[in-house]
Design an enzyme around this catalytic site. Structure first.
Site, PDB file in Angstrom:
ATOM      1  N   GLU A 169      31.743   8.579 -19.023  1.00 15.77           N
ATOM      2  CA  GLU A 169      31.894   8.249 -17.608  1.00 15.77           C
ATOM      3  C   GLU A 169      32.892   9.177 -16.913  1.00 15.77           C
ATOM      4  O   GLU A 169      33.784   8.744 -16.184  1.00 15.77           O
ATOM      5  CB  GLU A 169      32.299   6.780 -17.439  1.00 15.77           C
ATOM      6  CG  GLU A 169      31.231   5.828 -17.970  1.00 15.77           C
ATOM      7  CD  GLU A 169      31.494   4.356 -17.684  1.00 15.77           C
ATOM      8  OE1 GLU A 169      32.660   3.969 -17.565  1.00 15.77           O
ATOM      9  OE2 GLU A 169      30.501   3.603 -17.573  1.00 15.77           O
ATOM     10  N   ASP A 178      26.848  -2.855 -22.419  1.00 17.74           N
ATOM     11  CA  ASP A 178      28.123  -2.960 -21.717  1.00 17.74           C
ATOM     12  C   ASP A 178      28.470  -4.408 -21.358  1.00 17.74           C
ATOM     13  O   ASP A 178      28.380  -4.773 -20.186  1.00 17.74           O
ATOM     14  CB  ASP A 178      28.075  -2.098 -20.439  1.00 17.74           C
ATOM     15  CG  ASP A 178      29.442  -1.923 -19.808  1.00 17.74           C
ATOM     16  OD1 ASP A 178      30.442  -2.247 -20.460  1.00 17.74           O
ATOM     17  OD2 ASP A 178      29.499  -1.451 -18.656  1.00 17.74           O
ATOM     18  N   GLU A 199      33.642  -9.300 -16.392  1.00 19.70           N
ATOM     19  CA  GLU A 199      33.038  -8.336 -15.469  1.00 19.70           C
ATOM     20  C   GLU A 199      31.597  -8.705 -15.120  1.00 19.70           C
ATOM     21  O   GLU A 199      31.176  -8.614 -13.973  1.00 19.70           O
ATOM     22  CB  GLU A 199      33.086  -6.939 -16.098  1.00 19.70           C
ATOM     23  CG  GLU A 199      32.399  -5.876 -15.275  1.00 19.70           C
ATOM     24  CD  GLU A 199      32.469  -4.482 -15.903  1.00 19.70           C
ATOM     25  OE1 GLU A 199      33.149  -4.304 -16.932  1.00 19.70           O
ATOM     26  OE2 GLU A 199      31.829  -3.568 -15.337  1.00 19.70           O
TER      27      GLU A 199
HETATM   28  C1  GCV Z   1      37.138   1.073 -17.791  1.00 17.97           C
HETATM   29  C2  GCV Z   1      32.002  -0.145 -17.761  1.00 17.97           C
HETATM   30  C3  GCV Z   1      32.900  -0.695 -16.685  1.00 17.97           C
HETATM   31  C4  GCV Z   1      34.018   0.302 -16.371  1.00 17.97           C
HETATM   32  C5  GCV Z   1      34.793   0.569 -17.665  1.00 17.97           C
HETATM   33  C6  GCV Z   1      33.819   1.124 -18.708  1.00 17.97           C
HETATM   34  C7  GCV Z   1      34.506   1.328 -20.039  1.00 17.97           C
HETATM   35  O1  GCV Z   1      31.302   0.953 -17.295  1.00 17.97           O
HETATM   36  O2  GCV Z   1      32.154  -0.988 -15.536  1.00 17.97           O
HETATM   37  O3  GCV Z   1      34.857  -0.270 -15.405  1.00 17.97           O
HETATM   38  O4  GCV Z   1      35.838   1.490 -17.446  1.00 17.97           O
HETATM   39  O5  GCV Z   1      32.778   0.199 -18.902  1.00 17.97           O
HETATM   40  O6  GCV Z   1      34.472   0.418 -20.839  1.00 17.97           O
HETATM   41  O7  GCV Z   1      35.059   2.396 -20.259  1.00 17.97           O
END
Ligand code: GCV
Length: 602
Positions: free
Chosen positions: A220, A295, A323
């Site tokens: 990411e 996720d 989340e």
């Molecule tokens: C901290 C997902 C979440 C992100 C998070 C990522 C991760 O994409 O939406 O907020 O980033 O996982 O675990 O690195």
């Protein structure tokens, strides 16, 4: 029912009794376990005695030892005081600059640190056996490694040490370059190695018991070893070598997609990237993987990476902050989800467990009073993954809503009425995760959330300026005829990454459990569900409705417990339950409407 005025100390409203006898016994096993006999606590270590005192408070007797050595919270806290995926206010460690946002109980005079709050956090963690904390977001600012921040981290470590909690940091792999100190962050470059060695020495000079680094690399948008044509092993080993002389560890995350294996089914990419590296990591590197391959969805099959790294120590990363499960606005007790994971990935295969924290500056710490139960459950399962959800929920309910001792004389303390309602409350709590799966994404559906904030449904979500892996339509692929993703051997082949018997069970439509049906298979709307006699469409309708009905039951039981719970907490929970009731309907109606219209399309 009385409620401690500060409103904050969750399951610790009752003080540890003062008439406890504490004894050391050097003959006990070499860990921080304890033995409780009446009001005598015996342990080999001081930390064991501390843990034993809290165990006594929750009514334990007998001997108990921690299952996982590493029981760590991961805070996704940013240095500006915000919390990524945090739904309970701001960071308790990093102050919002120039903000007049009140921080509760801010009696500490720690120069930007709320020392009292952090100490209470330490006590709450210690009371359930948590022994480590990562203080900052895995999307890490390089600044965390600079002098001013290190001083602050030292002070946090000093506050948490008496509670047996070691401090760890998330680090940005590109730090030496990003801080302008080197021209590269290439892990094989001698200058880069030296930079990290010096940095490790600097940290350990201030915090001799510092735990180590957590790293999100080439994921990411974060920098990582691929930027220099190196592997994850090259990157992790370089950091591990820097920490090794001091006893530190590297927790290297396997949450990667869209990098080297761009275009491959997202749920396959961790195995594609890491399996070939098994055996190449230093012994102080631990691979940290999310419980599922995608996720933190309300339900996922276990992540097959756990089947592929037999020569690499592994940790599971669980998400306590909700989340994808209604955030701090839905009551969803997560212990059943984590136990489901342990039924596939034996705790024996793991050296530790990490939980993405749901803690912030909100007066009740977690936004929703019942979200505290997930923090509690994480700690209890990290100590003993064999505990049942029912036992954990019962403990938490009793400690949190039971009578406060000694009862203040002005408040009648009659909990017999509440006791009568406990079994129903308990059973709804334990079923709440299944309810959430039902009203959000039953039958293996996943990731049909609104963009970015992940709250609420968006089954039609598609944006051509976003990677396809962020678009809900990629995850259900529904059209006029069918729904689901074929991940079997005739599709993306994701089932092939699982060990037997799961590989065959998931691959074969006839044996694939209904809860993973549309995760692994693509099926026509009229597909007959043998187990229930419904068509696929009818089964979806049935489950969406069942989830909504469960939330209605929660609202109902909450009305009944009203006389036994202090009004403030009752109101706050009631308000959220009513939101959840509406939101469950929104999920059901939006999804059924969208999928229904697709089938009607000419
Ligand atoms: C901290 C997902 C979440 C992100 C998070 C990522 C991760 O994409 O939406 O907020 O980033 O996982 O675990 O690195």
């Amino acid at each position: 029912m009385a409620w401690a005025e500060d409103g904050s100390l969750l399951w610790l409203r009752n003080p540890v009794p003062s008439d406890i006898a504490l004894r050391f016994d050097p003959a006990m096993p070499e860990d921080d376990g304890y033995r409780i006999d009446g009001r005598t606590v015996t342990a080999r270590t001081a930390l064991g005695l501390l843990y034993g005192k809290y165990a006594l408070l929750r009514g334990e007797q007998g001997e108990s030892h921690p299952f996982f050595k590493l029981r760590i919270l991961n805070h996704w806290d940013n240095l500006d005081g915000s919390v990524e995926r945090g739904y309970a206010g701001n960071s308790i460690f990093w102050a919002i600059q120039n903000s007049d946002v009140p921080v509760h109980n801010n009696q500490g005079s720690g120069g930007g640190l709320d020392t009292v709050l952090i100490s209470r956090y330490g006590e709450a963690c210690a009371s359930i056996g948590i022994n480590g904390t990562v203080l900052n977001n895995v999307n890490a600012s390089p600044k965390i490694l600079t002098g001013g921040y290190l001083k602050k981290i030292r002070r946090v470590a000093d506050i948490l040490r008496p509670w047996g909690i070691r401090v760890y940091l998330s680090v940005n792999f590109g730090s030496p370059k990003a801080l302008g100190e080197l021209k590269t962050a290439d892990p094989l470059n001698p200058k880069v190695k030296r930079w990290w060695q010096k940095k490790a020495a600097e940290i350990y000079r201030q915090i001799p018991d510092f735990g180590g680094f957590l790293v999100k690399a080439n994921s990411e948008g974060q920098p990582g070893p691929f930027d220099y044509g190196r592997t994850h092993a090259d990157g992790a080993n370089m950091l591990a070598d820097a920490l090794k002389p001091f006893g530190g560890i590297v927790m290297w995350r396997s949450f990667v997609y869209g990098a080297r294996h761009q275009g491959e089914d997202r749920v396959k990419q961790a195995v594609s990237e890491f399996a070939e590296l098994d055996g190449l990591f230093r012994d102080n590197v631990i691979l940290q993987s999310k419980n599922g391959p995608l996720d933190f969805q309300p339900r996922e099959p276990y992540a097959p990476i756990f089947d592929h790294m037999s020569r690499t120590p592994q940790m599971a990363e669980l998400q306590i902050t909700q989340e994808y499960l209604g955030q701090s606005r839905h009551l969803v007790f997560l212990a059943p989800m984590w136990q489901e994971f342990f039924s596939y990935v034996s705790p024996d295969r793991l050296v530790g467990i990490a939980g993405v924290a749901n803690i912030g500056t909100d007066t009740n710490w977690c936004g929703h009073h019942f979200s505290q139960a997930n923090w509690y459950a994480f700690g209890r399962l990290a100590w003993n993954p064999a505990l049942s959800s029912e036992q954990i929920a019962a403990e938490w309910l009793r400690l949190t809503f039971g009578p406060v001792h000694p009862a203040p004389s002005a408040v009648p303390c009659d909990d017999t009425g509440l006791a009568a309602l406990y079994p129903r409350l308990l059973s709804l709590l334990v079923r709440s995760r299944e309810a959430c799966v039902d009203y959000m994404m039953p039958l293996g559906l996943h990731h049909i959330f609104r963009f970015d904030h992940h709250m609420g449904p968006d089954p039609g979500g598609f944006r051509d300026d976003y990677p396809i892996e962020w678009c809900p339509v990629y995850y259900h692929r529904a059209n006029r005829d069918s729904i689901g993703v074929d991940r079997s051997s005739t599709g993306t082949g994701a089932t092939g990454q699982y060990r037997e018997p799961y590989r065959s069970i998931y691959d074969n439509l006839a044996s694939c459990p209904l809860e993973f049906l549309l995760w692994f298979h693509r099926l026509p709307w009229s597909y007959p569900i043998r187990q229930t006699g419904h068509t696929l469409w009818q089964e979806l309708e049935f489950r969406y409705n069942r989830g909504v009905a469960e939330v209605d039951s929660l609202v109902d039981i909450w009305q009944q417990v009203r006389p036994y719970i202090d009004e403030q907490r009752w109101q706050e929970v009631d308000e959220r339950l009513r939101f959840q009731q509406q939101d469950a309907r929104l999920w059901r109606d939006t999804c059924l409407k969208y999928f229904g219209q697709l089938q009607d399309a000419p």
